[in-house]
Scaffold this motif. Structure first.
Motif, PDB file in Angstrom:
ATOM      1  N   VAL A   6       0.872  -1.184   0.000  1.00 15.94           N
ATOM      2  CA  VAL A   6       0.000   0.000   0.000  1.00 15.94           C
ATOM      3  C   VAL A   6       0.900   1.222   0.000  1.00 15.94           C
ATOM      4  O   VAL A   6       1.800   1.299   0.838  1.00 15.94           O
ATOM      5  N   TYR A   7       0.669   2.129  -0.928  1.00 13.35           N
ATOM      6  CA  TYR A   7       1.602   3.261  -0.986  1.00 13.35           C
ATOM      7  C   TYR A   7       0.888   4.615  -0.977  1.00 13.35           C
ATOM      8  O   TYR A   7      -0.263   4.744  -1.376  1.00 13.35           O
ATOM      9  N   ASP A   8       1.609   5.600  -0.466  1.00 12.64           N
ATOM     10  CA  ASP A   8       1.145   6.988  -0.392  1.00 12.64           C
ATOM     11  C   ASP A   8       2.310   7.831  -0.901  1.00 12.64           C
ATOM     12  O   ASP A   8       3.283   8.095  -0.166  1.00 12.64           O
ATOM     13  N   LYS A  46      12.269  -3.934  -4.069  1.00 12.98           N
ATOM     14  CA  LYS A  46      12.618  -2.918  -3.055  1.00 12.98           C
ATOM     15  C   LYS A  46      13.747  -2.012  -3.532  1.00 12.98           C
ATOM     16  O   LYS A  46      13.722  -0.800  -3.319  1.00 12.98           O
ATOM     17  N   ILE A  49      12.178   0.355  -5.966  1.00 15.55           N
ATOM     18  CA  ILE A  49      11.344   1.337  -5.239  1.00 15.55           C
ATOM     19  C   ILE A  49      12.228   2.460  -4.701  1.00 15.55           C
ATOM     20  O   ILE A  49      11.937   3.652  -4.885  1.00 15.55           O
ATOM     21  N   ARG A  50      13.306   2.078  -4.054  1.00 16.45           N
ATOM     22  CA  ARG A  50      14.181   3.072  -3.401  1.00 16.45           C
ATOM     23  C   ARG A  50      14.824   4.028  -4.412  1.00 16.45           C
ATOM     24  O   ARG A  50      15.154   5.161  -4.083  1.00 16.45           O
ATOM     25  N   ILE A  53      11.477   6.601  -5.170  1.00 19.87           N
ATOM     26  CA  ILE A  53      10.760   7.438  -4.189  1.00 19.87           C
ATOM     27  C   ILE A  53      11.705   8.396  -3.462  1.00 19.87           C
ATOM     28  O   ILE A  53      12.928   8.267  -3.525  1.00 19.87           O
ATOM     29  N   SER A  55      12.371   9.187   0.179  1.00 22.23           N
ATOM     30  CA  SER A  55      12.099   8.522   1.470  1.00 22.23           C
ATOM     31  C   SER A  55      11.665   9.484   2.567  1.00 22.23           C
ATOM     32  O   SER A  55      11.199   9.048   3.624  1.00 22.23           O
ATOM     33  N   ASN A  56      11.827  10.764   2.330  1.00 20.67           N
ATOM     34  CA  ASN A  56      11.389  11.753   3.334  1.00 20.67           C
ATOM     35  C   ASN A  56       9.950  12.207   3.104  1.00 20.67           C
ATOM     36  O   ASN A  56       9.355  12.868   3.947  1.00 20.67           O
ATOM     37  N   GLU A  57       9.406  11.872   1.918  1.00 21.18           N
ATOM     38  CA  GLU A  57       8.066  12.359   1.602  1.00 21.18           C
ATOM     39  C   GLU A  57       7.077  11.223   1.333  1.00 21.18           C
ATOM     40  O   GLU A  57       5.894  11.331   1.590  1.00 21.18           O
ATOM     41  N   ASP A  58       7.597  10.138   0.764  1.00 24.44           N
ATOM     42  CA  ASP A  58       6.713   9.054   0.325  1.00 24.44           C
ATOM     43  C   ASP A  58       6.691   7.919   1.370  1.00 24.44           C
ATOM     44  O   ASP A  58       7.639   7.757   2.142  1.00 24.44           O
ATOM     45  N   SER A  59       5.585   7.137   1.322  1.00 26.28           N
ATOM     46  CA  SER A  59       5.445   6.057   2.305  1.00 26.28           C
ATOM     47  C   SER A  59       4.909   4.806   1.619  1.00 26.28           C
ATOM     48  O   SER A  59       3.892   4.869   0.906  1.00 26.28           O
ATOM     49  N   ILE A  60       5.604   3.686   1.840  1.00 25.46           N
ATOM     50  CA  ILE A  60       5.164   2.411   1.270  1.00 25.46           C
ATOM     51  C   ILE A  60       5.096   1.385   2.395  1.00 25.46           C
ATOM     52  O   ILE A  60       6.079   1.172   3.106  1.00 25.46           O
ATOM     53  N   LEU A  61       3.912   0.792   2.571  1.00 24.96           N
ATOM     54  CA  LEU A  61       3.738  -0.260   3.574  1.00 24.96           C
ATOM     55  C   LEU A  61       3.723  -1.605   2.854  1.00 24.96           C
ATOM     56  O   LEU A  61       2.992  -1.760   1.872  1.00 24.96           O
ATOM     57  N   ILE A  62       4.493  -2.529   3.331  1.00 28.79           N
ATOM     58  CA  ILE A  62       4.565  -3.858   2.717  1.00 28.79           C
ATOM     59  C   ILE A  62       4.248  -4.912   3.766  1.00 28.79           C
ATOM     60  O   ILE A  62       4.933  -5.029   4.770  1.00 28.79           O
TER      61      ILE A  62
END
Lengths: 86, 86
Positions: A6-8, A46, A49-50, A53, A55-62
């Motif tokens: 799930v990502y934001d 992963k 992904i890195r 994105i 990493s200070n603004e985006d959020s990914i839940l795995i």
């Protein structure tokens, strides 16, 4: 292993993340992907992904689990084409 | 049982759903809630959800599993205050 992602993501990067996720997993809902991956595939995902994105603004839940241990229920519209295979 | 709820709700109803979810679960990311519920709590939550949403327009995915079987990883910002307790 079965994965639920799930990502934001900030607007300017979200299409890149969407394109990347489609390479590995099944789209099931707005910002939600699911699917079976090997450990190697997951590690590569992963890394990619890195690269994309911020990493200070985006959020990914795995969430990861054996598929047999998770049940999935839909209320309302089933948006993805994955059906209820879990 | 441990629940992960991801929702995609039309603008006019999303605040009501957010308020409802907060009564039962922990906010972890935009449109994503998690938490432990008894079966009774879960059934009541579903009844309340159905009172609020439009089943032809809105979509709610509910994953349920024993908490011990799921691992959770965050890439980027941890938005919720749930930490990595799984």
């Amino acid at each position: 292993m079965y994965y639920i992602v799930v990502y934001d993501i900030k607007e300017e990067r979200v299409n890149k993340v969407l394109k990347l996720m489609r390479k590995y997993l099944n789209w099931v809902q707005n910002s939600v992907f699911e699917g079976e991956l090997t450990e190697g595939q997951f590690e590569r995902l992963k890394i990619e992904i890195r690269k994309i994105i911020n990493s200070n603004e985006d959020s990914i839940l795995i969430y990861s689990m054996e598929q047999k241990w998770v049940n999935r229920e839909v209320i309302g519209v089933e948006r993805g084409d994955i059906g209820r295979i879990i």
